[in-house]
Every structure is written in C-alpha cells, then in structure tokens.
Design a protein around this motif. Structure first.
Motif: not given
Length: 199
Positions: A176-181
């Motif tokens: 949701s914050a624009g990161w990809r784990m």
C-alpha cells in the motif's frame, strides 16, 4: 510535537546512555543485514531511526568513502551516543523525523531501518515518505536483531495475528506504500524484510 513523538523521545532518551551496553553482541547481525541490501561502492544510503548508529560502520563499509551514509533519528540523546561512539565518522547524523525527511525525492539507493517500524505513528504514511526519497528500484531493509517471537518474549507479551510485522500484514502495508516485498525472514536470531521501490 505529537504525543507519539514525545513518547518515542522519552522512551529512547531514558535508555540512550546504556543502549549499546544492553545489546553488545548485535554487530554481526547488523553487518549481515546490511550485506543483504546489495549496496555498491559510491551508493547513497540512509539509516532511518539510526539510534546510536550501530549500522553506520557496516553501511560505510558497503558504500566506501565515495558513498553517502546518513543516520536520521528523532532523539537527540541517541545521536549524542552515536557521536560519542565515533559513528559520526561513518555517516552524517541528522536530527529529524522520518515522517518528514529533509532529502530530495529519489536521492537514495537504499534505506536501512532497524527496529523502526514498531515506533512509526502512521506506518503507511511513514513508509510512503521513506519511499519518496528512494530511487525507483532502490531497496528498503526492515530489520531487528531478534525475531518477532524472541522480541515478544523479551518484552513479556504474546504475538497476536494483528502484529504489524507478521508477514501478511507487513506485505500488505508495504504494498500500500509503494514497496514490493522481496524476502521475509523471521527467526529467533533476526527479523529481516527486504522490499524494492516500484517505479
């Protein structure tokens, strides 16, 4: 200053002078986590919520003398201890809130954050601000030198399904914050979630 910030500053101010002595054996875990960031010579990296700066020597080693290492913390007492330990030689220390970083957008290659996520008053918004200062393709490491269960036991609490650092919760928050784990490790001896900033 919000009540959240006041609480965080009071908590860490009371513990700053003794912080490194309480956790003397964490150095190798910090170094191993920094190594997984994949930093290169000349890179630009921020230690967000750097505390006494325990990650700064490893970060400096990763980017070399031509790189840029910054350590940001909200608590003056923690930064004083970082300087007292000589870690200001490895990175510039900034007294600032990670919710409003005084850095240009897309100016960093990576952010290292040890123990930070639990102290963020608005994790989603705060992770978006951290994303703002990282270039597309840059990385974020959310780290703790002990895993969730070990930390909960140390603090005398039980893990619950709504724990922010549980893999499904953290993955959703990062997305949701624009990161990809990219990876997630939660062992007794460490917690490390690596994420990449999508374009």
């Amino acid at each position: 200053m919000s009540d959240d910030h006041t609480h965080v500053q009071e908590f860490f101010t009371a513990r700053a002078a003794d912080w490194d002595r309480r956790f003397p054996d964490d150095g190798p875990a910090y170094a191993a986590a920094v190594a997984e960031l994949g930093l290169r010579e000349g890179g630009r990296v921020l230690d967000a919520g750097c505390g006494t700066g325990r990650a700064l020597p490893a970060l400096r080693g990763a980017v070399g003398r031509s790189g840029v290492v910054l350590g940001a913390d909200l608590t003056p007492a923690m930064l004083r201890e970082a300087a007292r330990a000589g870690r200001d030689r490895d990175g510039a220390l900034l007294l600032t809130d990670v919710a409003r970083l005084p850095l240009r957008s897309s100016s960093l290659d990576a952010v290292f954050a040890a123990g930070l996520i639990a102290h963020l008053p608005q994790p989603g918004e705060n992770l978006r601000e951290i994303r703002r200062v990282v270039r597309p393709g840059g990385t974020l490491a959310l780290f703790h030198p002990v895993g969730r269960a070990a930390l909960a036991a140390r603090q005398g609490r039980r893990l619950t399904p709504d724990d922010l650092r549980a893999e499904p919760n953290l993955r959703a928050l990062l997305t949701s914050a624009g990161w990809r784990m990219m990876s997630y490790v939660d062992e007794d001896t460490r917690f490390l979630a690596l994420a990449v900033r999508d374009a």
